[in-house]
Design a protein around this motif. Structure first.
Motif, PDB file in Angstrom:
ATOM      1  N   THR A 208       5.364   5.431   1.250  1.00 30.44           N
ATOM      2  CA  THR A 208       6.799   5.193   1.330  1.00 30.44           C
ATOM      3  C   THR A 208       7.171   4.982   2.784  1.00 30.44           C
ATOM      4  O   THR A 208       6.874   5.820   3.638  1.00 30.44           O
ATOM      5  N   THR A 209       7.798   3.860   3.080  1.00 34.19           N
ATOM      6  CA  THR A 209       8.174   3.539   4.460  1.00 34.19           C
ATOM      7  C   THR A 209       9.451   4.293   4.842  1.00 34.19           C
ATOM      8  O   THR A 209      10.198   4.745   3.967  1.00 34.19           O
ATOM      9  N   PRO A 210       9.737   4.418   6.125  1.00 34.27           N
ATOM     10  CA  PRO A 210      11.075   4.845   6.536  1.00 34.27           C
ATOM     11  C   PRO A 210      12.095   3.815   6.061  1.00 34.27           C
ATOM     12  O   PRO A 210      11.727   2.721   5.615  1.00 34.27           O
ATOM     13  N   PRO A 211      13.401   4.125   6.140  1.00 33.29           N
ATOM     14  CA  PRO A 211      14.408   3.152   5.712  1.00 33.29           C
ATOM     15  C   PRO A 211      14.197   1.786   6.367  1.00 33.29           C
ATOM     16  O   PRO A 211      14.042   1.675   7.585  1.00 33.29           O
ATOM     17  N   ALA A 212      14.143   0.758   5.540  1.00 31.84           N
ATOM     18  CA  ALA A 212      13.893  -0.604   6.011  1.00 31.84           C
ATOM     19  C   ALA A 212      15.206  -1.296   6.310  1.00 31.84           C
ATOM     20  O   ALA A 212      16.275  -0.897   5.831  1.00 31.84           O
ATOM     21  N   LEU A 213      15.124  -2.358   7.106  1.00 35.47           N
ATOM     22  CA  LEU A 213      16.284  -3.218   7.278  1.00 35.47           C
ATOM     23  C   LEU A 213      16.509  -4.008   5.994  1.00 35.47           C
ATOM     24  O   LEU A 213      15.544  -4.361   5.296  1.00 35.47           O
ATOM     25  N   PRO A 214      17.747  -4.297   5.639  1.00 31.94           N
ATOM     26  CA  PRO A 214      17.979  -5.147   4.476  1.00 31.94           C
ATOM     27  C   PRO A 214      17.348  -6.523   4.684  1.00 31.94           C
ATOM     28  O   PRO A 214      17.185  -6.990   5.814  1.00 31.94           O
ATOM     29  N   GLY A 215      17.021  -7.155   3.572  1.00 30.75           N
ATOM     30  CA  GLY A 215      16.513  -8.516   3.646  1.00 30.75           C
ATOM     31  C   GLY A 215      15.160  -8.680   3.005  1.00 30.75           C
ATOM     32  O   GLY A 215      14.658  -7.813   2.291  1.00 30.75           O
ATOM     33  N   PHE A 216      14.571  -9.827   3.284  1.00 31.03           N
ATOM     34  CA  PHE A 216      13.280 -10.218   2.713  1.00 31.03           C
ATOM     35  C   PHE A 216      12.172  -9.951   3.734  1.00 31.03           C
ATOM     36  O   PHE A 216      12.261 -10.392   4.877  1.00 31.03           O
ATOM     37  N   HIS A 217      11.127  -9.225   3.294  1.00 32.45           N
ATOM     38  CA  HIS A 217      10.045  -8.868   4.202  1.00 32.45           C
ATOM     39  C   HIS A 217       8.696  -9.291   3.605  1.00 32.45           C
ATOM     40  O   HIS A 217       8.365  -8.906   2.483  1.00 32.45           O
ATOM     41  N   TYR A 218       7.934 -10.059   4.375  1.00 30.15           N
ATOM     42  CA  TYR A 218       6.551 -10.347   3.979  1.00 30.15           C
ATOM     43  C   TYR A 218       5.698  -9.082   4.138  1.00 30.15           C
ATOM     44  O   TYR A 218       5.942  -8.256   5.029  1.00 30.15           O
ATOM     45  N   TYR A 219       4.681  -8.954   3.286  1.00 28.24           N
ATOM     46  CA  TYR A 219       3.710  -7.869   3.457  1.00 28.24           C
ATOM     47  C   TYR A 219       2.448  -8.202   2.665  1.00 28.24           C
ATOM     48  O   TYR A 219       2.431  -9.101   1.820  1.00 28.24           O
ATOM     49  N   TRP A 220       1.388  -7.452   2.939  1.00 29.64           N
ATOM     50  CA  TRP A 220       0.168  -7.540   2.156  1.00 29.64           C
ATOM     51  C   TRP A 220      -0.575  -6.216   2.302  1.00 29.64           C
ATOM     52  O   TRP A 220      -0.203  -5.345   3.092  1.00 29.64           O
ATOM     53  N   PHE A 221      -1.635  -6.041   1.516  1.00 31.26           N
ATOM     54  CA  PHE A 221      -2.461  -4.848   1.600  1.00 31.26           C
ATOM     55  C   PHE A 221      -3.767  -5.176   2.328  1.00 31.26           C
ATOM     56  O   PHE A 221      -4.291  -6.299   2.220  1.00 31.26           O
ATOM     57  N   LEU A 222      -4.278  -4.207   3.040  1.00 36.97           N
ATOM     58  CA  LEU A 222      -5.632  -4.265   3.605  1.00 36.97           C
ATOM     59  C   LEU A 222      -6.481  -3.278   2.826  1.00 36.97           C
ATOM     60  O   LEU A 222      -6.292  -2.060   2.911  1.00 36.97           O
ATOM     61  N   VAL A 223      -7.392  -3.788   2.022  1.00 37.78           N
ATOM     62  CA  VAL A 223      -8.235  -2.974   1.159  1.00 37.78           C
ATOM     63  C   VAL A 223      -9.640  -2.973   1.752  1.00 37.78           C
ATOM     64  O   VAL A 223     -10.354  -3.969   1.680  1.00 37.78           O
ATOM     65  N   ASP A 224      -9.981  -1.854   2.395  1.00 33.98           N
ATOM     66  CA  ASP A 224     -11.238  -1.790   3.159  1.00 33.98           C
ATOM     67  C   ASP A 224     -11.344  -2.980   4.109  1.00 33.98           C
ATOM     68  O   ASP A 224     -12.407  -3.583   4.280  1.00 33.98           O
ATOM     69  N   GLY A 225     -10.217  -3.324   4.701  1.00 34.71           N
ATOM     70  CA  GLY A 225     -10.157  -4.414   5.667  1.00 34.71           C
ATOM     71  C   GLY A 225      -9.927  -5.776   5.068  1.00 34.71           C
ATOM     72  O   GLY A 225      -9.644  -6.730   5.807  1.00 34.71           O
ATOM     73  N   PHE A 226     -10.045  -5.883   3.750  1.00 34.49           N
ATOM     74  CA  PHE A 226      -9.853  -7.178   3.092  1.00 34.49           C
ATOM     75  C   PHE A 226      -8.369  -7.402   2.838  1.00 34.49           C
ATOM     76  O   PHE A 226      -7.680  -6.525   2.301  1.00 34.49           O
ATOM     77  N   GLN A 227      -7.856  -8.565   3.190  1.00 39.82           N
ATOM     78  CA  GLN A 227      -6.444  -8.874   3.038  1.00 39.82           C
ATOM     79  C   GLN A 227      -6.151  -9.291   1.600  1.00 39.82           C
ATOM     80  O   GLN A 227      -6.760 -10.232   1.077  1.00 39.82           O
ATOM     81  N   SER A 228      -5.220  -8.583   0.966  1.00 38.46           N
ATOM     82  CA  SER A 228      -4.920  -8.828  -0.439  1.00 38.46           C
ATOM     83  C   SER A 228      -3.422  -8.885  -0.668  1.00 38.46           C
ATOM     84  O   SER A 228      -2.666  -8.063  -0.130  1.00 38.46           O
ATOM     85  N   ASN A 229      -2.977  -9.814  -1.499  1.00 38.55           N
ATOM     86  CA  ASN A 229      -1.600  -9.787  -1.965  1.00 38.55           C
ATOM     87  C   ASN A 229      -1.418  -8.661  -2.970  1.00 38.55           C
ATOM     88  O   ASN A 229      -2.384  -8.139  -3.544  1.00 38.55           O
TER      89      ASN A 229
END
Length: 393
Positions: free
Chosen positions: A94-115
């Protein structure tokens, strides 16, 4: 238009989109809701009332999973952010309170970049990328019960690049109902790593304009959106010397706009073809492109806008040489020179403010607009809401 790309990590890391029934009861105990950007039926990511965001993904065979927000100047926080595994193989943070709006993100799974398989994807960072929408208290980009325009996809052949291209074209609500009317045109560009889909898919530009036009806050207009990332002449390599906001592969974008795009739009749609009814603007890289193209083609554009423009390397007196030579003539010719940036993107904000102040001191009319957001789409949504009503007044 939303685009979802099957992620390779579903096979590599065993990620699965699973929402167990007992977990639904636990969700009812908190104040969070599934993000509007989730795929249908997905319970995560969840946005809390205080704008904290909880991300959750199943990766039972992973040793380490992290959340990576897109970019340094973003509204989710500095990443990568470690996630915690439970006994069932779900990783959560759970992140701290985010700014409103649209935010890109992805996961790093053992270093592998995953949507995130629970999120829709949008073209950003040069690839299909997960995104989360954190609600704001405003509604100017919401879908409302007002007349709506259309977003049309227009293929056309570019003599500059020797290839077929496509533009996204917004036509205002009365375009088809009023066949005798002609409309001004705004050429509106996305940022680096994005595409011609960005302003409508991520930026919600069509709804911003629908709402403004319905409230008589902006003139009905056509908006043309092209891909500023893939515009190279055959055989071209490298960057143009000293060109700001130009990346490898898009050196010929100015020629595409001037020689291909504008003639196609004027030939295909009912436009007003004089410079007094033509504007160019863009965000980040596209803001730099808008300044470069607009300021060197004042015979074509009377309105120029830079939203968080990539202008770090601009020397003001060189870039605006014509204005400094004769401020009065520039002010008479250019109806609007507009700069905008968010206070949460200090590099872009400080550069835009410095350009604004230098131009002000030289007697060159311009507008500077700021909002309390980062180098993300919420800033650019606010920018468009301020910029569009100033056109053709």
């Amino acid at each position: 238009m939303l685009h979802r790309l099957p992620t390779l990590s579903l096979l590599v890391c065993g990620l699965c989109f699973a929402q167990a029934l007992p977990e639904r009861a636990a969700q009812a105990a908190d104040d969070s809701k599934p993000a509007s950007s989730n795929v249908p039926g997905a319970a995560w990511p969840r946005v809390h009332a205080d704008l904290r965001v909880t991300f959750r993904v199943s990766a039972p065979n992973a040793r380490k999973v992290q959340l990576q927000p897109g970019g340094g100047d973003n509204g989710l926080g500095k990443g990568p952010i470690d996630m915690v595994r439970d006994e069932k193989g779900f990783w959560t943070v759970t992140t701290p309170p985010a700014l409103p709006g649209f935010h890109y993100y992805w996961f790093l799974v053992d270093g592998f970049q995953s949507n995130d398989p629970a999120s829709e994807t949008w073209f950003g960072w040069g690839r299909e990328t997960s995104g989360v929408e954190v609600p704001d208290k405003v509604d100017f980009y919401d879908t409302k019960d007002v007349p709506h325009g259309e977003v049309r996809v227009r293929p056309y052949f570019s003599k500059t690049t020797g290839q077929w291209r496509q533009a996204y074209i917004y036509t205002p609500p009365d375009y088809d109902r009023n066949p005798a009317a002609r409309y001004p045109v705004l050429y509106l560009q996305h940022g680096a790593g994005e595409s011609e889909r960005g302003w409508t898919a991520q930026g919600r530009a069509n709804f911003i304009l629908d709402n403004l036009i319905a409230a008589k806050g902006a003139q009905p207009m056509i908006v043309a959106m092209e891909n500023g990332m893939v515009a190279a002449k055959p055989g071209a390599t490298g960057n143009l010397p000293g060109a700001t906001g130009i990346l490898p592969g898009n050196q010929a974008f100015a020629d595409v706009v001037i020689d291909d795009l504008i003639p196609m739009v004027d030939a295909t749609y009912r436009t007003r073809t004089d410079r007094e009814h033509r504007a160019i603007a863009g965000l980040s890289m596209g803001g730099g492109q808008a300044l470069q193209i607009g300021l060197t083609h004042l015979d074509l554009f009377a309105y120029i806008g830079s939203f968080s423009g990539a202008i770090r390397n601009f020397d003001v007196k060189t870039s605006y040489a014509g204005a400094f030579q004769d401020a009065a003539a520039f002010n008479k010719k250019v109806r609007l020179l507009w700069f905008g940036a968010g206070t949460g993107e200090p590099g872009m904000h400080n550069t835009a403010q410095a350009a604004h102040e230098a131009l002000d001191q030289a007697g060159i009319k311009n507008v500077f607009f700021e909002c309390p957001f980062a180098h993300e789409w919420q800033t650019w949504r606010y920018d468009l809401r301020d910029f569009a009503p100033r056109l053709w007044r």
